[in-house]
Design a protein around this motif. Structure first.
Motif, PDB file in Angstrom:
ATOM      1  N   LEU A   1       1.098  -1.127  -0.127  1.00  0.00           N
ATOM      2  CA  LEU A   1       0.049  -0.331   0.254  1.00  0.00           C
ATOM      3  C   LEU A   1       0.952   1.002   0.405  1.00  0.00           C
ATOM      4  CD1 LEU A   1      -2.928   1.489   0.187  1.00  0.00           C
ATOM      5  CD2 LEU A   1      -3.089   0.892   2.584  1.00  0.00           C
ATOM      6  N   THR A   2       0.828   1.877  -1.188  1.00  0.00           N
ATOM      7  CA  THR A   2       1.381   3.363  -0.524  1.00  0.00           C
ATOM      8  C   THR A   2      -0.035   3.993  -1.744  1.00  0.00           C
ATOM      9  OG1 THR A   2       4.046   4.180  -1.321  1.00  0.00           O
ATOM     10  CG2 THR A   2       2.675   2.300  -3.415  1.00  0.00           C
ATOM     11  N   GLY A   3       1.780   5.572  -1.800  1.00  0.00           N
ATOM     12  CA  GLY A   3       0.855   6.802  -2.419  1.00  0.00           C
ATOM     13  C   GLY A   3       2.319   7.828  -2.867  1.00  0.00           C
ATOM     14  N   GLY A   4       1.200   8.885  -2.100  1.00  0.00           N
ATOM     15  CA  GLY A   4       2.116   9.860  -1.886  1.00  0.00           C
ATOM     16  C   GLY A   4       1.982  11.062  -0.818  1.00  0.00           C
ATOM     17  N   ILE A   5       2.625  11.909  -1.137  1.00  0.00           N
ATOM     18  CA  ILE A   5       1.826  12.910   0.363  1.00  0.00           C
ATOM     19  C   ILE A   5       0.635  13.238   0.227  1.00  0.00           C
ATOM     20  CG2 ILE A   5       3.101  14.754  -0.100  1.00  0.00           C
ATOM     21  CD1 ILE A   5       4.124  15.890   2.772  1.00  0.00           C
ATOM     22  N   SER A   6      -0.074  13.255   1.065  1.00  0.00           N
ATOM     23  CA  SER A   6      -1.617  14.300   1.164  1.00  0.00           C
ATOM     24  C   SER A   6      -2.441  13.276   0.607  1.00  0.00           C
ATOM     25  CB  SER A   6      -1.548  15.421   1.015  1.00  0.00           C
ATOM     26  OG  SER A   6      -0.884  16.224   2.144  1.00  0.00           O
ATOM     27  N   SER A   7      -2.408  12.063  -0.008  1.00  0.00           N
ATOM     28  CA  SER A   7      -3.004  11.815  -1.052  1.00  0.00           C
ATOM     29  C   SER A   7      -3.647  10.562  -0.349  1.00  0.00           C
ATOM     30  CB  SER A   7      -2.407  10.306  -1.889  1.00  0.00           C
ATOM     31  OG  SER A   7      -1.794   9.321  -1.087  1.00  0.00           O
ATOM     32  N   GLY A   8      -3.837  10.651   1.013  1.00  0.00           N
ATOM     33  CA  GLY A   8      -4.896  10.347   1.267  1.00  0.00           C
ATOM     34  C   GLY A   8      -4.885   8.344   2.093  1.00  0.00           C
ATOM     35  N   LYS A   9      -2.936   8.582   1.378  1.00  0.00           N
ATOM     36  CA  LYS A   9      -2.600   6.842   1.783  1.00  0.00           C
ATOM     37  C   LYS A   9      -2.809   6.146   3.522  1.00  0.00           C
ATOM     38  CE  LYS A   9       1.088   6.077   2.411  1.00  0.00           C
ATOM     39  NZ  LYS A   9       1.451   5.715   4.190  1.00  0.00           N
ATOM     40  N   SER A  10      -2.646   7.467   4.374  1.00  0.00           N
ATOM     41  CA  SER A  10      -3.246   6.994   6.259  1.00  0.00           C
ATOM     42  C   SER A  10      -4.275   6.518   6.359  1.00  0.00           C
ATOM     43  CB  SER A  10      -2.120   7.929   6.502  1.00  0.00           C
ATOM     44  OG  SER A  10      -1.412   8.280   6.361  1.00  0.00           O
ATOM     45  N   THR A  11      -5.134   7.264   5.353  1.00  0.00           N
ATOM     46  CA  THR A  11      -6.725   6.932   5.434  1.00  0.00           C
ATOM     47  C   THR A  11      -7.084   6.012   5.354  1.00  0.00           C
ATOM     48  OG1 THR A  11      -7.174   9.700   5.336  1.00  0.00           O
ATOM     49  CG2 THR A  11      -9.090   7.745   4.565  1.00  0.00           C
ATOM     50  N   VAL A  12      -6.714   5.491   4.060  1.00  0.00           N
ATOM     51  CA  VAL A  12      -7.027   3.888   3.511  1.00  0.00           C
ATOM     52  C   VAL A  12      -6.038   2.987   3.957  1.00  0.00           C
ATOM     53  CG1 VAL A  12      -5.940   2.413   1.493  1.00  0.00           C
ATOM     54  CG2 VAL A  12      -7.257   4.890   0.939  1.00  0.00           C
ATOM     55  N   SER A  13      -5.286   3.475   5.066  1.00  0.00           N
ATOM     56  CA  SER A  13      -4.351   2.685   5.790  1.00  0.00           C
ATOM     57  C   SER A  13      -5.700   2.248   6.741  1.00  0.00           C
ATOM     58  CB  SER A  13      -3.311   2.510   6.533  1.00  0.00           C
ATOM     59  OG  SER A  13      -2.648   2.151   7.087  1.00  0.00           O
ATOM     60  N   ASN A  14      -5.790   3.576   8.057  1.00  0.00           N
ATOM     61  CA  ASN A  14      -7.042   3.169   8.471  1.00  0.00           C
ATOM     62  C   ASN A  14      -8.206   2.689   8.477  1.00  0.00           C
ATOM     63  OD1 ASN A  14      -5.121   4.870  11.017  1.00  0.00           O
ATOM     64  ND2 ASN A  14      -5.741   6.637   9.758  1.00  0.00           N
ATOM     65  N   ILE A  15      -8.643   3.022   6.779  1.00  0.00           N
ATOM     66  CA  ILE A  15      -9.810   1.491   6.975  1.00  0.00           C
ATOM     67  C   ILE A  15      -9.979   0.226   6.718  1.00  0.00           C
ATOM     68  CG2 ILE A  15     -11.671   1.788   5.137  1.00  0.00           C
ATOM     69  CD1 ILE A  15     -11.446   3.865   4.760  1.00  0.00           C
ATOM     70  N   PHE A  16      -8.700  -0.094   6.743  1.00  0.00           N
ATOM     71  CA  PHE A  16      -7.980  -1.189   6.691  1.00  0.00           C
ATOM     72  C   PHE A  16      -8.264  -1.958   8.385  1.00  0.00           C
ATOM     73  CE2 PHE A  16      -6.391  -0.937   2.389  1.00  0.00           C
ATOM     74  CZ  PHE A  16      -7.528  -2.142   2.011  1.00  0.00           C
ATOM     75  N   LYS A  17      -7.657  -1.355   8.670  1.00  0.00           N
ATOM     76  CA  LYS A  17      -7.542  -1.741  10.214  1.00  0.00           C
ATOM     77  C   LYS A  17      -8.449  -1.791  10.914  1.00  0.00           C
ATOM     78  CE  LYS A  17      -2.780   0.651  10.927  1.00  0.00           C
ATOM     79  NZ  LYS A  17      -2.151   2.301  11.216  1.00  0.00           N
ATOM     80  N   ALA A  18      -9.416  -1.144  10.524  1.00  0.00           N
ATOM     81  CA  ALA A  18     -10.893  -0.679  11.184  1.00  0.00           C
ATOM     82  C   ALA A  18     -11.639  -2.382  10.519  1.00  0.00           C
ATOM     83  CB  ALA A  18     -11.405   0.562  10.579  1.00  0.00           C
ATOM     84  N   HIS A  19     -11.015  -2.600   9.599  1.00  0.00           N
ATOM     85  CA  HIS A  19     -11.676  -4.246   9.047  1.00  0.00           C
ATOM     86  C   HIS A  19     -11.082  -5.179   9.420  1.00  0.00           C
ATOM     87  CE1 HIS A  19     -14.621  -1.090   6.940  1.00  0.00           C
ATOM     88  NE2 HIS A  19     -15.050  -2.199   6.279  1.00  0.00           N
ATOM     89  N   ASP A  20     -10.187  -5.040  10.662  1.00  0.00           N
ATOM     90  CA  ASP A  20      -9.698  -5.540  11.139  1.00  0.00           C
ATOM     91  C   ASP A  20      -8.432  -6.646  10.313  1.00  0.00           C
ATOM     92  OD1 ASP A  20     -10.609  -5.668  13.326  1.00  0.00           O
ATOM     93  OD2 ASP A  20     -12.538  -7.203  13.504  1.00  0.00           O
ATOM     94  N   ILE A  21      -7.462  -5.601   9.406  1.00  0.00           N
ATOM     95  CA  ILE A  21      -6.617  -6.109   8.518  1.00  0.00           C
ATOM     96  C   ILE A  21      -5.232  -5.693   9.057  1.00  0.00           C
ATOM     97  CG2 ILE A  21      -5.689  -6.251   6.002  1.00  0.00           C
ATOM     98  CD1 ILE A  21      -8.651  -7.462   5.891  1.00  0.00           C
ATOM     99  N   PRO A  22      -4.810  -6.832   9.254  1.00  0.00           N
ATOM    100  CA  PRO A  22      -3.074  -6.331   9.716  1.00  0.00           C
ATOM    101  C   PRO A  22      -2.610  -5.328   8.985  1.00  0.00           C
ATOM    102  CG  PRO A  22      -2.906  -8.611   9.438  1.00  0.00           C
ATOM    103  CD  PRO A  22      -4.747  -8.550   8.838  1.00  0.00           C
ATOM    104  N   VAL A  23      -2.030  -3.908   9.426  1.00  0.00           N
ATOM    105  CA  VAL A  23      -1.416  -3.922   8.990  1.00  0.00           C
ATOM    106  C   VAL A  23       0.206  -3.206   9.509  1.00  0.00           C
ATOM    107  CG1 VAL A  23      -0.919  -0.807   7.611  1.00  0.00           C
ATOM    108  CG2 VAL A  23      -3.530  -2.082   7.508  1.00  0.00           C
ATOM    109  N   VAL A  24       1.295  -3.642   8.244  1.00  0.00           N
ATOM    110  CA  VAL A  24       2.577  -2.702   9.284  1.00  0.00           C
ATOM    111  C   VAL A  24       2.872  -1.422   8.478  1.00  0.00           C
ATOM    112  CG1 VAL A  24       4.800  -3.308   8.972  1.00  0.00           C
ATOM    113  CG2 VAL A  24       3.661  -5.444   9.284  1.00  0.00           C
ATOM    114  N   ASP A  25       3.076  -0.701   9.475  1.00  0.00           N
ATOM    115  CA  ASP A  25       3.236   1.148   9.078  1.00  0.00           C
ATOM    116  C   ASP A  25       4.733   0.744   8.890  1.00  0.00           C
ATOM    117  OD1 ASP A  25       3.166   3.778   8.646  1.00  0.00           O
ATOM    118  OD2 ASP A  25       1.275   3.228   9.900  1.00  0.00           O
ATOM    119  N   ALA A  26       5.604   1.562   7.830  1.00  0.00           N
ATOM    120  CA  ALA A  26       6.456   1.927   7.703  1.00  0.00           C
ATOM    121  C   ALA A  26       7.158   3.005   8.106  1.00  0.00           C
ATOM    122  CB  ALA A  26       7.088   2.625   6.320  1.00  0.00           C
ATOM    123  N   ASP A  27       6.094   4.060   8.288  1.00  0.00           N
ATOM    124  CA  ASP A  27       6.494   5.345   8.917  1.00  0.00           C
ATOM    125  C   ASP A  27       6.153   4.254  11.238  1.00  0.00           C
ATOM    126  OD1 ASP A  27       6.700   6.887   7.179  1.00  0.00           O
ATOM    127  OD2 ASP A  27       4.249   7.542   7.546  1.00  0.00           O
TER     128      ASP A  27
END
Length: 235
Positions: free
Chosen positions: A6-32
């Motif tokens: 999962l990637t994107g650019g600064i202010s593209s909304g990648k973190s928002t998408v990542s958080n949606i996956f987390k909210a659906h119990d999908i494990p996410v390894v966050d490089a940040d």
């Protein structure tokens, strides 16, 4: 095991998408988050960065002043590359460790959230690759609004990364995030269906369940061989 990039650019909304996956119990390894850990005071990454950039990048308590460091590297490509080279081994090791822990827990699908997925060559580890995309005008406006920064500063930060259009061309799945949050939620559901499809045989054998099955098969094979061998020896 399926590792989804999962990637994107600064202010593209990648973190928002990542958080949606987390909210659906999908494990996410966050490089940040991994990167923050490797820059904590006293770590190997911290020592390398302080040695290269000097004590001026530190807070009084010894922790790295991240906004100050970001300001330095975003305005200087050579220093940005230096920082990436210094931290890359520590971040890669941290990501591998986080993935290993999730593998041991038996997760079959893991998301790897990495802003510099292509730049760091981590796309070789992942399939499929999801890129969260927005048009350049939207990206610039969102960044200026989010960080209360000037247009020049925002453009410097955007131009410091690979363009979103180029990332889109390299993606297996593209999430267009130029619309509203409601639009993003709808697109997310179709992407979730795609990434949760049954594992391929290769992905299955890389999962903990697949490895356990392979180990059991090997043990049974060895026991059967010993039984046959012992029977033959008595003849």
């Amino acid at each position: 095991m399926r590792i989804v990039g999962l990637t994107g650019g600064i202010s593209s909304g990648k973190s928002t998408v990542s958080n949606i996956f987390k909210a659906h119990d999908i494990p996410v390894v966050d490089a940040d988050l991994v990167a923050r850990d490797v820059l904590k005071k006293g770590t190997g990454g911290w020592k390398k960065v302080v040695s290269a950039f000097g004590q001026d990048i530190l807070h009084p308590d010894g922790e790295v002043d991240r906004p100050k460091l970001c300001q330095i590297v975003f305005s200087n490509p050579e220093k940005r590359q230096l920082l990436n080279r210094l931290l890359a081994p520590y971040i890669s090791s941290g990501i591998f460790w986080e993935i290993s822990k999730l593998w041991l827990k038996g997760f079959k699908v893991i998301f790897l959230d990495v802003p510099l997925l292509f730049e760091a060559k981590m796309d070789r580890w992942t399939k499929p690759i999801i890129v969260v995309w927005v048009d350049p005008e939207t990206q610039l406006k969102r960044l200026m609004l989010r960080d209360s920064t000037s247009e020049d500063d925002a453009l410097n930060r955007i131009n410091a990364q690979m363009s979103l259009d180029l990332k889109r061309d390299k993606a297996d799945i593209v999430i267009d995030n130029t619309g509203l949050r409601e639009d993003l939620e709808e697109k997310f559901r179709s992407v979730l269906f795609e990434v949760k499809k049954p594992l391929t045989w290769t992905e299955f054998w890389l999962s903990r369940q697949g490895a356990s099955s392979a180990l059991v098969s090997i043990i049974i094979g060895v026991l059967m061989f010993r039984k046959v061998y012992n029977s033959s020896s008595k003849l």
